[in-house]
Scaffold this active site. Structure first.
Site, short mmCIF file in Angstrom:
data_model
loop_
_atom_site.label_atom_id
_atom_site.label_comp_id
_atom_site.label_asym_id
_atom_site.label_seq_id
_atom_site.Cartn_x
_atom_site.Cartn_y
_atom_site.Cartn_z
N ASN A 52 0.83 -1.22 0.00
CA ASN A 52 0.00 0.00 0.00
C ASN A 52 0.86 1.26 0.00
OD1 ASN A 52 0.80 -0.42 2.70
ND2 ASN A 52 -1.06 0.49 3.53
N ASP A 227 3.09 -5.76 11.76
CA ASP A 227 2.28 -4.70 11.18
C ASP A 227 2.88 -3.33 11.49
OD1 ASP A 227 0.38 -3.61 9.56
OD2 ASP A 227 -1.27 -3.77 10.99
N HIS A 231 4.22 6.36 10.84
CA HIS A 231 3.55 7.58 10.36
C HIS A 231 4.23 8.79 10.98
CE1 HIS A 231 0.15 5.68 8.36
NE2 HIS A 231 -0.08 4.95 9.43
O1 DOR Z 1 -2.94 0.55 11.45
C1 DOR Z 1 -2.72 0.24 10.31
N1 DOR Z 1 -1.82 0.89 9.54
N2 DOR Z 1 -3.41 -0.75 9.79
C2 DOR Z 1 -3.37 -1.03 8.50
O2 DOR Z 1 -4.09 -1.88 8.11
C3 DOR Z 1 -2.52 -0.26 7.57
C4 DOR Z 1 -1.44 0.39 8.29
C5 DOR Z 1 -0.77 1.46 7.49
O3 DOR Z 1 -0.48 1.25 6.30
O4 DOR Z 1 -0.50 2.52 8.05
ZN ZN Z 2 -3.70 -3.82 8.23
ZN ZN Z 3 -0.49 -3.70 7.70
#
Ligand code: DOR
Ligand code: ZN
Ligand code: ZN
Ligand code: ZN
Length: 342
Positions: A52, A227, A231
């Site tokens: 992504n 995960d 950010h």
């Molecule tokens: O908390 C999340 N951040 N969950 C996700 O599914 C995607 C991820 C992101 O790409 O920041």
């Molecule tokens: Zn996710």
């Molecule tokens: Zn993820």
């Protein structure tokens, strides 16, 4: 060189089946270099990066570009995950061509909400032998639907970041019925419940956390992933979901495993052995003939998590200042020291 490791524990290094390194497009949050240095600090020598990004990774050129760059960097090994469909749409990517570069595909950020799209993707995954990381939690009904499809159409399906007691029930039932499926958890969902911090899936209730721990004990959960979702502060302030955790995933997991009488062997299996098996890697265990991908750990050390020590560009982790257990002293990839904190 002789490495003095008395009193410490040597383990197979960790393999992360699910993290976000943000390249290309979001390098201000993380890039491959900062993300992999953080990963090495966390004891990882192999990471799988989600698709992504901007643009979304949906063709062989973009997959290859990241693989080439990771080889040049020489930090962690990389499995670049590719999207299942082109540009967030419904048209499938060129599976056969892309499989020259990667065997892992995902619907993270991609629209596979239609049953038929998932049905055909699962059929392809079996026919061509690739793995689908399904990003459906917290949508419990989508997990139910996908496992329903699996009864008719066998495929290689892995459920990402299980957080809900109801999802666990569905997966347990499917496994009891002989359906082949795997799943993972992220550290934050077993570390604490009901935390007021934006992450997807959201923090569950205490009963969800307890159910996850029970599910580890009984073997319903296969993998401990991260995960890792870095950010910037600005993006967090605007509501971006996610937690930067790859460099503290082991001590977050180990603290909870410890408190619940779950063994280090069990954690090692879930952080190294099983992901290696799923990715067909020649590592993930300490054995003759296997790659010397190792991590030296002080399993007894308890200390406070400090986001200011993060190597990751992003410090978004709500557990700054809380006790974690287990310190990575050294990470070795194929016999070479890649991280040294002795
Ligand atoms: O908390 C999340 N951040 N969950 C996700 O599914 C995607 C991820 C992101 O790409 O920041
Ligand atoms: Zn996710
Ligand atoms: Zn993820
Ligand atoms: Zn619940």
């Amino acid at each position: 060189e002789i490495i003095e490791g008395s009193g410490y524990t040597i383990m197979p290094s960790f393999i992360d089946l699910h993290c976000h390194l943000r390249e290309p497009g979001y390098e201000y949050k993380e890039d491959m270099e900062s993300g992999m240095k953080a990963a090495l600090r966390g004891g990882y020598t192999h990471v799988c990066a989600m698709a992504n990004t901007k643009p979304v990774i949906d063709n062989i050129e973009l997959v290859k570009k990241n693989h080439d760059k990771s080889k040049k960097l020489g930090l962690c090994d990389l499995t670049q995950i590719c999207a299942l469909t082109k540009n967030f749409g419904k048209e499938y990517v060129e599976f056969k061509e892309i499989m020259q570069e990667t065997k892992v595909f995902s619907n993270d950020g991609v629209n596979v909400n239609e049953r038929e799209t998932m049905e055909r993707a699962l059929a392809y995954s079996k026919a061509l032998d690739f793995l689908i990381l399904s990003h459906c939690e917290p949508e419990v009904e989508t997990v139910r639907r996908d496992l329903d499809i699996l009864k008719e159409i066998p495929g290689n399906l892995h459920i990402c970041h299980v957080s809900e007691h109801e999802t666990i029930n569905i997966i347990r039932l499917a496994k009891d019925q002989g359906i082949e499926v795997t799943c993972e958890i992220a550290p934050h969902h077993i570390f604490e419940s009901e935390v007021d911090y934006k992450v997807n899936p959201p923090f569950g209730r205490e009963q969800d956390r307890k159910a996850l721990i029970r599910a580890i004990k009984e073997g319903t959960i296969d993998i401990c992933a991260t995960d890792h979702a870095p950010h910037s502060k600005e993006d967090k302030d605007q509501g971006a979901p996610g937690i930067s955790n790859i460099e503290v995933a082991f001590p977050m997991y180990w603290k909870v495993f410890n408190e619940n009488n779950l063994s280090l062997e069990k954690l090692s299996e879930m952080m190294s052995y099983k992901p290696a098996k799923m990715l067909d890697l020649n590592c993930g265990e300490i054995a003759v003939g296997k790659e010397a991908n190792l991590v030296l750990v002080n399993t007894e050390k308890e200390y406070l998590m400090d986001i200011n020590k993060f190597i990751s560009k992003s410090k978004n982790n709500p557990f700054h200042g809380t006790i974690i257990k287990g310190e990575i002293l050294m990470t070795i990839k194929r016999g070479v020291i890649k991280y040294d904190n002795r």
